[in-house]
Design an enzyme around this catalytic site. Structure first.
Site, PDB file in Angstrom:
ATOM      1  N   LYS A 213       0.849  -1.200   0.000  1.00 10.73           N
ATOM      2  CA  LYS A 213       0.000   0.000   0.000  1.00 10.73           C
ATOM      3  C   LYS A 213       0.884   1.249   0.000  1.00 10.73           C
ATOM      4  CE  LYS A 213      -3.583   2.342   2.642  1.00 10.73           C
ATOM      5  NZ  LYS A 213      -4.563   2.292   3.713  1.00 10.73           N
ATOM      6  N   GLU A 219      10.525  -4.542   4.706  1.00  8.89           N
ATOM      7  CA  GLU A 219      10.667  -5.955   4.329  1.00  8.89           C
ATOM      8  C   GLU A 219      10.313  -6.171   2.858  1.00  8.89           C
ATOM      9  OE1 GLU A 219       9.037  -4.689   6.903  1.00  8.89           O
ATOM     10  OE2 GLU A 219       8.948  -6.076   8.608  1.00  8.89           O
ATOM     11  N   GLY A 273      -5.002  -1.694   4.878  1.00 14.01           N
ATOM     12  CA  GLY A 273      -4.183  -2.833   4.432  1.00 14.01           C
ATOM     13  C   GLY A 273      -4.832  -4.172   4.730  1.00 14.01           C
ATOM     14  N   ARG A 274      -5.311  -4.349   5.956  1.00 13.70           N
ATOM     15  CA  ARG A 274      -5.866  -5.654   6.338  1.00 13.70           C
ATOM     16  C   ARG A 274      -7.256  -5.882   5.754  1.00 13.70           C
ATOM     17  NH1 ARG A 274      -4.934  -2.218  10.385  1.00 13.70           N
ATOM     18  NH2 ARG A 274      -6.655  -1.410  11.631  1.00 13.70           N
ATOM     19  N   GLU A 360      -5.132  -6.419  14.795  1.00 12.81           N
ATOM     20  CA  GLU A 360      -4.611  -5.103  14.421  1.00 12.81           C
ATOM     21  C   GLU A 360      -5.749  -4.063  14.475  1.00 12.81           C
ATOM     22  OE1 GLU A 360      -2.697  -4.045  10.461  1.00 12.81           O
ATOM     23  OE2 GLU A 360      -0.917  -4.431  11.646  1.00 12.81           O
ATOM     24  N   HIS A 391      -6.058 -32.657  18.059  1.00 16.78           N
ATOM     25  CA  HIS A 391      -4.924 -33.463  18.525  1.00 16.78           C
ATOM     26  C   HIS A 391      -3.800 -32.569  19.025  1.00 16.78           C
ATOM     27  CE1 HIS A 391      -6.877 -37.015  16.864  1.00 16.78           C
ATOM     28  NE2 HIS A 391      -7.281 -36.181  15.916  1.00 16.78           N
ATOM     29  N   LYS A 516       9.068  -0.511  14.466  1.00 16.61           N
ATOM     30  CA  LYS A 516       9.665  -0.177  13.163  1.00 16.61           C
ATOM     31  C   LYS A 516      10.744   0.883  13.336  1.00 16.61           C
ATOM     32  CE  LYS A 516       5.643  -0.709  10.134  1.00 16.61           C
ATOM     33  NZ  LYS A 516       4.713   0.007   9.270  1.00 16.61           N
TER      34      LYS A 516
HETATM   35  O1  LIG Z   1       1.048  -2.745   2.245  1.00 10.79           O
HETATM   36  P1  LIG Z   1       2.153  -2.138   3.024  1.00 10.79           P
HETATM   37  O2  LIG Z   1       2.130  -0.640   2.987  1.00 10.79           O
HETATM   38  O3  LIG Z   1       3.489  -2.689   2.581  1.00 10.79           O
HETATM   39  O4  LIG Z   1       1.950  -2.522   4.528  1.00 10.79           O
HETATM   40  C1  LIG Z   1       2.057  -3.827   4.992  1.00 10.79           C
HETATM   41  C2  LIG Z   1       1.628  -3.949   6.438  1.00 10.79           C
HETATM   42  O5  LIG Z   1       2.556  -3.271   7.249  1.00 10.79           O
HETATM   43  C3  LIG Z   1       2.178  -2.467   8.341  1.00 10.79           C
HETATM   44  O6  LIG Z   1       3.146  -2.600   9.326  1.00 10.79           O
HETATM   45  C4  LIG Z   1       0.811  -2.627   8.922  1.00 10.79           C
HETATM   46  O7  LIG Z   1       0.852  -3.056  10.244  1.00 10.79           O
HETATM   47  C5  LIG Z   1      -0.090  -3.549   8.148  1.00 10.79           C
HETATM   48  O8  LIG Z   1      -1.409  -3.171   8.374  1.00 10.79           O
HETATM   49  C6  LIG Z   1       0.209  -3.511   6.680  1.00 10.79           C
HETATM   50  O9  LIG Z   1      -0.694  -4.353   6.010  1.00 10.79           O
END
Ligand SMILES: O=P(O)(O)OC[C@H]1O[C@H](O)[C@H](O)[C@@H](O)[C@@H]1O
Length: 568
Positions: A213, A219, A273-274, A360, A391, A516
């Site tokens: 996004k 990462e 994002g989620r 989240e 199990h 972060k």
């Molecule tokens: O889609 P991006 O901007 O790479 O974000 C990826 C993810 O990283 C963040 O740390 C948020 O906690 C997430 O809600 C998000 O989906």
């Protein structure tokens, strides 16, 4: 109720608090013998059945929960969401993931503009692009068709698409349309995940989709640079244009990275994002793998639940009921966790996805107005498919802590097997457990029953099951793309309902920032120590010791990354 008032100050909340004593006097064993009650605690919609009769609740409880919904202005909050108001107030954004699956002729406004045409513009572009890749008219740098896709992304740019992909992988229609193709997900910055994901793939026939996004997630960007290197090293830098595309809200950064903006698929800041699996985040990789028509069915399933959520009265509204019951379990009965137990291996990535959506969204300590919450909010979500979980961790759920369970079952298996001579089909065997477990939890087993079975006295307490453990059951007619969309939307809206009742902002995520920024300081230090031999400064004794040990013991790690990756 004034917006700055906490819901716990309402009469409705206090009434529920007082009502806990009434419920403590009941046992599910008795509640389940009231057929009229059980009949009332079932809802059907669009082929789905929700049975919440095994909740520790009477009809009076449900009535009181509806009063709580009124006190929290739930209906008004749902309307505000659908109307595109900036309900994510700390980021000043609308929350409009419902627009992502709205039909072409729908009108959903954000800032006075109907966003549905923009949504469909991107969906049309995805359809066109994915068809070209799938039919071989879009080829790689050496003229070969691109049959494999690696989607790079993390968090919301990963978990939802992975859940849907895993669920579709064994669906007969989806299998047919995915023939000869592979879809993989690279999420972790751990280079092991790179190695795993490129093993067996050739850059010549691979398309990389960078999904982010913000297009700034550390990462994802390092993984994107790593696979860009993997492609350039094999095919030359100009190959990137043919082998890398992007999904993002930040198109300038996509271009800066070196991806042709024509090959970027947009979404918008009003998609969290989620909550983004129905945007290009999920739709692009899934359409490349399964074709747009399969993915469109997924969107339609989600849209069906959106309409149900928007227009059904509370008594018949599945996400509203589920959300209210979660609030009841967490804030009144004191059950912090929830187990998500799909009796379908295809749903193995459902709990990890919902874990992010729920934890989240609702893992907050203050109200939307910034007031510390005097009550528990948020749920600890975990889960595994049944029967595997039985199990593993079910022991604790049966005799240890009380954990409300969601049992999710499917009527028709994606992959039916019925062996000659077997008592039941394989799916019946699975579903026997789906039907049995909720009753085992609700009824338990008493010492009297055990004595009748001649269980030795010294084992009676060990073999006793207290019962009275709440669960609910959701039965899906089948598990095709449409049903997968329904399931997703039910949980998304349920989680929103919880947040609306708790009076929190379910759509921001400030809690992920601190870690972060600390990692940024560490990254700087690692670089300074490795390249200039600078000593570690500004960290506490613990972190300094650990980093020192790490730096000393890893000083001989080669830096030539491509040679570390598996040879193709
Ligand atoms: O889609 P991006 O901007 O790479 O974000 C990826 C993810 O990283 C963040 O740390 C948020 O906690 C997430 O809600 C998000 O989906």
């Amino acid at each position: 109720m004034a917006s700055s008032t906490l819901i716990s100050e309402s009469e409705a909340w206090k009434n529920l608090k007082a009502h806990v004593g009434d419920i403590d006097k009941t046992h599910l064993r008795d509640l389940m013998s009231d057929a009229a009650r059980c009949k009332s605690l079932m809802v059907e919609y669009d082929g789905l059945l929700l049975d919440y009769s095994r909740q520790r609740a009477t009809l009076d409880t449900i009535g009181k929960l509806f009063k709580l919904a009124e006190a929290a202005n739930l209906k008004e909050k749902i309307n505000r969401m659908f109307n595109g108001e900036h309900i994510n107030s700390t980021e000043n954004r609308a929350v409009l993931h419902v627009a992502l699956r709205a039909s072409r002729d729908a009108t959903i406004q954000s800032n006075g503009k109907n966003v549905v045409p923009d949504v469909w513009k991107v969906l049309d572009k995805i359809q066109e692009f994915s068809e070209r890749v799938r039919n071989g008219s879009w080829v790689g740098a050496t003229g070969k068709p691109l049959k494999d896709v690696v989607a790079i992304g993390i968090g919301g740019s990963f978990l939802g698409p992975l859940f849907v992909h895993t669920a579709l992988q064994t669906d007969p229609e989806a299998i047919k349309s995915a023939e000869g193709r592979q879809l993989r997900f690279l999420a972790n910055v751990d280079p092991i995940d790179v190695a795993r994901n490129i093993t067996g793939l050739s850059p010549e026939t691979t398309l990389v989709v960078v999904v982010s996004k913000t297009f700034t997630t550390a990462e994802t960007m390092l993984n994107a640079r790593t696979l860009r290197e993997w492609i350039s090293a094999a095919l030359g830098p100009s190959a990137v244009a043919k082998h890398m595309v992007a999904v993002s809200t930040n198109l300038p950064l996509v271009e800066k990275f070196g991806i042709d903006p024509n090959n970027a698929f947009a979404f918008w800041d009003w998609v969290g994002g989620r909550y983004s699996v129905c945007s290009a985040v999920g739709v692009l990789p899934l359409s490349l793998q399964y074709g747009f028509s399969v993915v469109e069915k997924f969107l339609k399933g989600a849209s069906s639940i959106d309409q149900h959520f928007y227009s059904s009265p509370s008594e018949k509204n599945i996400p509203v009921l589920l959300g209210l019951l979660s609030v009841w379990n967490v804030s009144f009965l004191g059950h912090a966790a929830r187990a998500i137990l799909p009796y379908s291996q295809a749903l193995e990535k459902f709990a990890p996805h919902i874990q992010q959506v729920s934890m989240e969204s609702n893992g907050k300590g203050v109200s939307i107005d910034g007031i510390p919450l005097p009550y528990e909010a948020g749920e600890i979500d975990f889960g595994e498919p049944g029967t595997n979980g039985q199990h593993s961790f079910y022991q604790l759920i049966h005799q240890g802590r009380v954990i409300p369970c969601d049992f999710i079952g499917v009527v028709k298996s994606q992959q039916p097997v019925y062996l000659k001579g077997e008592v039941v089909s394989n799916h019946d065997e699975l579903m026997s457990n789906f039907f049995a477990q909720p009753d085992a939890l609700a009824y338990g087993k008493t010492p009297e029953q055990l004595r009748k079975e001649n269980v030795p006295e010294h084992l009676i307490s060990h073999k006793t099951f207290s019962g009275n453990r709440p669960s609910l059951s959701i039965l899906l007619p089948s598990l095709n793309a449409y049903n997968i969309g329904q399931l997703l939307a039910i949980y998304e809206h349920r989680i929103a309902v919880e947040g609306f009742i708790w009076g929190i902002n379910s759509f921001d995520q400030w809690g992920v920032e601190l870690g972060k920024s600390l990692a940024t300081q560490v990254r700087k230090q690692l670089n300074a120590s490795r390249t200039k031999g600078e000593s570690i400064e500004g960290f506490n004794h613990s972190t300094t010791t650990l980093m020192k040990r790490y730096l000393e013991a890893s000083s001989d790690v080669p830096s030539d990354l491509p040679t570390l990756l598996p040879r193709i």
